[in-house]
Design an enzyme around this catalytic site. Structure first.
Site, PDB file in Angstrom:
ATOM      1  N   TYR A 138       0.844  -1.256   0.017  1.00  0.00           N
ATOM      2  CA  TYR A 138       0.047  -0.002   0.077  1.00  0.00           C
ATOM      3  C   TYR A 138       0.847   1.445   0.038  1.00  0.00           C
ATOM      4  O   TYR A 138       0.549   2.481   0.491  1.00  0.00           O
ATOM      5  CB  TYR A 138      -1.040   0.107   1.279  1.00  0.00           C
ATOM      6  CG  TYR A 138      -2.086  -1.170   1.394  1.00  0.00           C
ATOM      7  CD1 TYR A 138      -1.970  -1.925   0.196  1.00  0.00           C
ATOM      8  CD2 TYR A 138      -2.519  -1.210   2.493  1.00  0.00           C
ATOM      9  CE1 TYR A 138      -3.006  -3.041   0.328  1.00  0.00           C
ATOM     10  CE2 TYR A 138      -3.652  -2.059   2.514  1.00  0.00           C
ATOM     11  CZ  TYR A 138      -3.836  -3.128   1.525  1.00  0.00           C
ATOM     12  OH  TYR A 138      -4.490  -4.248   1.660  1.00  0.00           O
ATOM     13  N   LYS A 189       5.256 -14.156   2.209  1.00  0.00           N
ATOM     14  CA  LYS A 189       5.129 -15.035   1.096  1.00  0.00           C
ATOM     15  C   LYS A 189       6.335 -15.126   0.311  1.00  0.00           C
ATOM     16  O   LYS A 189       6.449 -14.870  -0.723  1.00  0.00           O
ATOM     17  CB  LYS A 189       3.889 -14.456   0.365  1.00  0.00           C
ATOM     18  CG  LYS A 189       3.237 -15.251  -0.986  1.00  0.00           C
ATOM     19  CD  LYS A 189       2.345 -16.335  -0.347  1.00  0.00           C
ATOM     20  CE  LYS A 189       2.364 -17.458  -1.576  1.00  0.00           C
ATOM     21  NZ  LYS A 189       1.977 -18.888  -1.141  1.00  0.00           N
ATOM     22  N   ASP A 222      -0.699 -18.121   3.077  1.00  0.00           N
ATOM     23  CA  ASP A 222      -1.947 -18.898   2.658  1.00  0.00           C
ATOM     24  C   ASP A 222      -1.919 -20.060   3.712  1.00  0.00           C
ATOM     25  O   ASP A 222      -3.131 -20.333   4.186  1.00  0.00           O
ATOM     26  CB  ASP A 222      -1.735 -19.594   1.411  1.00  0.00           C
ATOM     27  CG  ASP A 222       0.025 -19.976   1.074  1.00  0.00           C
ATOM     28  OD1 ASP A 222       0.550 -19.830   1.912  1.00  0.00           O
ATOM     29  OD2 ASP A 222       0.007 -20.349   0.121  1.00  0.00           O
ATOM     30  N   ASP A 246      -3.943  -6.743   6.687  1.00  0.00           N
ATOM     31  CA  ASP A 246      -5.190  -6.651   6.308  1.00  0.00           C
ATOM     32  C   ASP A 246      -6.164  -7.695   6.044  1.00  0.00           C
ATOM     33  O   ASP A 246      -7.438  -7.798   6.824  1.00  0.00           O
ATOM     34  CB  ASP A 246      -5.171  -5.542   5.002  1.00  0.00           C
ATOM     35  CG  ASP A 246      -6.652  -4.874   4.498  1.00  0.00           C
ATOM     36  OD1 ASP A 246      -7.397  -4.837   5.468  1.00  0.00           O
ATOM     37  OD2 ASP A 246      -6.730  -4.097   3.544  1.00  0.00           O
ATOM     38  N   ASP A 250      -9.198  -9.304   9.041  1.00  0.00           N
ATOM     39  CA  ASP A 250     -10.730  -9.347   8.631  1.00  0.00           C
ATOM     40  C   ASP A 250     -11.139 -10.979   9.235  1.00  0.00           C
ATOM     41  O   ASP A 250     -12.042 -11.201   9.783  1.00  0.00           O
ATOM     42  CB  ASP A 250     -11.212  -9.015   7.332  1.00  0.00           C
ATOM     43  CG  ASP A 250     -11.560  -7.657   7.230  1.00  0.00           C
ATOM     44  OD1 ASP A 250     -10.942  -6.966   7.871  1.00  0.00           O
ATOM     45  OD2 ASP A 250     -12.136  -7.432   6.304  1.00  0.00           O
TER      46      ASP A 250
END
Ligand code: NAI
Ligand code: MG
Length: 358
Positions: A138, A189, A222, A246, A250
């Site tokens: 971001y 990752k 993942d 982020d 959630d």
């Protein structure tokens, strides 16, 4: 009397509804506790402001915020304005210049709330996710050229700096050290993204040398979603990039019962600038104006703000009051499966604050 100057930005959708409720609860808390007061200034920035002025906030908006001790923020986003305009025009336009680089997201299953996970009764989930909040995916680096033509190109470059990764890693190790289990999971990752993510792993290993008392491990993002779902009790403090955290937060909020209860703090840990406190959820168009937004996430965010302001006793009192209210299913709003309104939950928390004796 200690006076804390608070900038309140309700923003869009249910943002103003939950921030109004939050301010009422914080005021009740300050009165009950004594010794301090919040001096609140409201800002009407957001999508309505954009429709009138063509910008989400005034040019000098961020600078005006610098003189406050903290920012209490609702949400941004409107159905008729593209999300990247609202988000970059307000929330990210505050976080980045004020260098609120550590985004802290605690997750617990509060009393009375049921996790959607079959084998989880409560204590299995007690996490804090640390999200790198200033760069990464971001960072805003990229571009779009030849718009609409067949040869159109669009890039978003994930930008990781040694300084940025080192400071968030130190912050995460410090936080892990301050918690009873002293346990940190570093998420990347780095199998598929072989530059920035590998540097992230390298820096984690370097910083870890200064924290021999903290146990740490690495996870690919993942696989992390599976571990959060299937073995939640093996996690405590978690650090991840802007994008990864982020998404994971959630998931964390959903596993703890609802997005409506999840809080977050955007911190400048060195306190050079004011930090910003907000519920994790967005502006929730589908329930705006109905009076049923769950304000608990905003109240818990208020706990984090009081804590940051040094009002530890008030923060503890408010957390207890929140837990007293969530423990009663009659006071659950629709996102938790009940019928309580924002007003009813707010009034109940205000009453619980008054009753809390310790
Ligand atoms: P959202 O968080 O607004 O809503 C997702 C779902 O959760 C909806 O069904 C909503 O009703 C429910 N929900 C959220 N908060 C709730 C609460 N307090 N009580 C009860 N139910 C609640 O996310 P969505 O729909 O993806 O985005 C809507 C807008 O919000 C978009 O414009 C998006 O860009 C913006 N957004 C802004 C954020 C921020 O300001 N920090 C964060 C996330 C989204
Ligand atoms: Mg999010």
């Amino acid at each position: 009397m200690r006076i804390h100057k608070i900038a309140a930005i309700g923003g869009d959708g249910i943002g103003p509804e939950v921030i109004a409720a939050g301010l009422q609860v914080l005021d009740a808390c300050a009165r009950r506790e004594g010794g301090f007061a919040l001096d609140v200034t409201d800002f009407d920035w957001g999508s309505d402001y954009y429709r009138k002025h063509g910008v989400m906030m005034p040019q000098d908006g961020t600078d005006r915020l610098r003189r406050f001790d903290a920012i209490y923020f609702g949400a941004v986003g409107a159905p008729d304005i593209p999300d990247h305009i609202t988000l970059w025009g307000l929330r990210l336009a505050i976080c980045q210049p004020l260098d609120q680089y550590a985004n802290v997201r605690p997750t617990r299953i509060l009393p009375g709330i049921v996790s959607p996970l079959r084998n989880v009764s409560g204590p299995e989930i007690d996490w804090v996710i640390v999200r790198e909040n200033s760069e990464g995916e971001y960072a805003g680096v990229g571009g779009r050229v030849h718009k609409g033509l067949p040869e159109e190109v669009a890039t978003d470059v994930a930008m990781f700096t040694r300084a940025g990764v080192t400071r968030i890693m130190r912050f995460a190790f410090e936080l892990a050290r301050s918690r009873p289990r002293k346990l940190l999971t570093v998420v990347t990752k780095s199998n598929a993204q072989r530059h920035g993510m590998v540097m992230w792993d390298d820096i984690a290993a370097e910083v870890a040398r200064n924290y021999p008392d903290v146990t740490w491990d690495k996870m690919l993002v993942d696989a992390m979603t599976m571990r959060m779902t299937l073995r939640p009790e093996t996690l405590d403090t978690i650090v991840a990039t802007n994008l990864h955290a982020d998404i994971l937060s959630d998931l964390a909020a959903a596993l703890a019962g609802s997005l409506g209860i999840a809080p977050t703090a955007n911190l400048n840990p060195e306190r050079h600038t004011p930090s910003m406190f907000e519920p994790i959820h967005g502006s929730a168009f589908d329930i705006t104006g109905k009076g049923i937004a769950n304000p608990i996430g905003t109240f818990w965010t208020g706990v984090m703000m009081l804590d940051h302001l040094g009002e530890k006793a008030a923060a503890a009192r408010l957390m207890k009051a929140i837990e007293r209210v969530t423990a009663d299913p009659n006071l659950h709003p629709p996102d938790l499966g009940g019928t309580a309104t924002t007003r009813q939950v707010t009034d109940a928390v205000v009453r619980a604050i008054a009753r809390e004796n310790e």
